[in-house]
Write an enzyme that holds these catalytic residues in place. Structure first.
Site, PDB file in Angstrom:
ATOM      1  N   LYS A   1       7.233  -0.518  -4.209  1.00 46.26           N
ATOM      2  CA  LYS A   1       5.964  -0.443  -3.937  1.00 46.26           C
ATOM      3  C   LYS A   1       5.289  -0.007  -5.252  1.00 46.26           C
ATOM      4  CE  LYS A   1       2.586   2.147  -1.034  1.00 46.26           C
ATOM      5  NZ  LYS A   1       2.350   3.038   0.082  1.00 46.26           N
TER       6      LYS A   1
ATOM      7  N   SER B   1       0.060   1.427   3.867  1.00 49.43           N
ATOM      8  CA  SER B   1      -0.103   0.936   2.654  1.00 49.43           C
ATOM      9  C   SER B   1       1.042   0.163   2.030  1.00 49.43           C
ATOM     10  CB  SER B   1      -0.684   2.090   1.879  1.00 49.43           C
ATOM     11  OG  SER B   1       0.295   3.201   1.795  1.00 49.43           O
TER      12      SER B   1
ATOM     13  N   SER C   1       2.547   4.909   6.426  1.00 46.13           N
ATOM     14  CA  SER C   1       2.460   3.753   5.679  1.00 46.13           C
ATOM     15  C   SER C   1       3.782   2.916   5.339  1.00 46.13           C
ATOM     16  CB  SER C   1       2.011   4.050   3.985  1.00 46.13           C
ATOM     17  OG  SER C   1       0.632   4.691   4.099  1.00 46.13           O
TER      18      SER C   1
END
Length: 466
Positions: free
Chosen positions: A80, A156, A180
């Site tokens: 990420k 996210s 997330s």
């Protein structure tokens, strides 16, 4: 579809070891999938095929020499784009971040993967500063779902979940401050663990403080346990990091017979889509058939969303305002709206919100004296259209309004695993959340492994790969 691209990390490692699988071919399969599908789903901020293939060739040589570096050697991996990576920008989904860097340091998770020989494929998309539960940003656009590019991936860590779900690498590492890794896992039919706070070291410290965790994102529970063994190695840069634990693979297959499991479909305050409810009822029944003692009971706390908002948006304001005057005018308009709403949060407000956390932690500590585990839906709804902040006709556009079962366990810092437990009639994945007491991460994984072994939801091939 190349079958190597959907092969588990455990199976790849076995093949590397016995010479039946080549890390270069596994990496090429992941890169080919990115080439074929990333224009549709937008899961990557950047890729580096040349360096990935070079690293895969080095891994092949180590395996042939019997000198593999660790559990991740040769495994195609993405990260990420909020975790620092040496020599690559970490843009955090924001136009405020200068790509020029310098980028001189790896985050602990990235450093451990690099030391273990992982093959880095690229970095995954996220919403600006990882602030919300869907993945879109002005800098990188909208991320879609393996089960339909028109569907949100969640967030996210949405780019990571979509990449893993489509076989664009065997696994990824995300972060979770309010759901997330678990929100996108539920929406994409993948597996993700938010571990006990401090189990995976984080550096630099998150502005979201002790709400924020790093976590593995995989296609199987076994791979999540394997990746945990890499990520949980101690890192002195994180002042709250725990000592390196024993292997998360130990006892993984021991089953759930005799465990006391609470099943709370709504935590006492949520409302579920009927198909989600049906899938969770069926999942609870599976645990009963496996020999667990399952009781439907709520843990006994009220929705802590107001306290969470104070903690979350006061921290988000620190992030954005750190970029100087005028920064609020340059970010996601909804993020700016909420930062302004909470701009006058004082120390007393923050301490009151922290007191809510502490009370919840006490409630859950006592709860787990009776129940080994807690089952809930990960999400009360399936994935909705991409590019939206909430489902059509929803009562609020704020992401916490449709994620009532994830952020409470960031507040209590407990381990929480999401894994697939069904699909809607139109093939949208449904996620089961397994929550354990603090430090009971191996038990949570063990329960997830038992459920996964008794079902076949994780074996379904996403619609974009058919």
């Amino acid at each position: 579809m190349n079958e190597l691209s959907l092969m588990s990390a455990m199976r790849l490692r076995q093949g590397y070891g016995d010479g039946t699988i080549d890390p270069v071919e596994a990496t090429r399969a992941a890169l080919d999938t990115i080439t074929a599908l990333d224009d549709q789903v937008n899961a990557f901020v950047c890729t580096d095929p040349d360096s990935a293939l070079e690293a895969a060739a080095a891994s092949r040589d180590r395996w042939r020499a019997g000198q593999a570096l660790g559990p991740a050697d040769g495994i195609p991996t993405s990260i990420k784009d909020i975790l620092l990576t040496r020599d690559r920008p970490t843009l955090r989904g924001s136009t405020l971040v200068d790509a020029a860097g310098p980028w001189a340091e790896d985050a602990p998770a990235v450093a451990r993967l690099r030391e273990s020989g992982a093959v880095f494929i690229g970095k995954n998309t996220l919403p600006e500063f990882a602030w919300k539960g869907v993945t879109d940003s002005a800098r990188h656009g909208v991320t879609g779902n393996p089960w339909g590019a028109h569907l949100t991936s969640g967030g996210s860590s949405g780019g990571a979940a979509t990449a893993v779900g489509l076989g664009m690498g065997a696994w990824s590492v995300g972060t979770d401050g309010g759901g997330s890794v678990r929100i996108p896992a539920a929406f994409t039919g993948t597996v993700a663990l938010k571990p006990t706070y401090g189990r995976i070291p984080i550096y630099p410290p998150s502005a979201y403080g002790t709400l924020s965790h790093a976590g593995p994102m995989t296609r199987t529970v076994g791979d999540a346990a394997l990746l945990m063994d890499v990520l949980t190695r101690f890192d002195a840069r994180d002042w709250s990091a725990m000592p390196t634990p024993a292997s998360h693979l130990t006892g993984l297959g021991d089953g759930v017979a005799g465990l006391r499991i609470a099943y709370s479909p709504t935590l006492g305050y949520g409302t579920n889509d009927p198909q989600v409810q049906g899938a969770l009822d069926n999942a609870a029944a599976v645990f009963e058939r496996l020999g667990a003692h399952v009781e439907q009971v709520d843990p006994g706390f009220a929705d802590p969303v107001d306290a969470f908002h104070i903690l979350w948006f006061a921290s988000a304001g620190i992030v954005v305002n750190g970029y100087g005057p005028g920064a609020l005018d340059e970010v996601d308009p909804m993020l700016a709206r909420e930062v302004r709403r909470y701009a006058h949060t004082g120390a007393a407000d923050y301490l009151d919100a922290t007191a809510v956390r502490m009370a919840m932690g006490s409630v859950m500590g006592v709860f787990h004296q009776t129940y080994d585990l807690l089952l809930t839906p990960t999400m009360p709804i399936p994935a909705f259209p991409a590019g939206q902040d909430a489902p059509d006709g929803w009562h609020s556009d704020l992401w916490t309004s449709w994620t009532p079962y994830t952020y409470p366990f960031n507040m209590t810092q407990q381990p929480a695993l999401s894994l697939p437990c069904g699909f809607t009639d139109d093939e949208r994945p449904i996620g089961l959340q397994v929550v354990g007491a603090r430090h009971a991460d191996p038990l949570v994984l063990r329960a997830g492994q038992a459920y996964e072994s008794a079902t076949a939801w994780h074996t379904r091939v996403p619609t974009l790969l058919r």
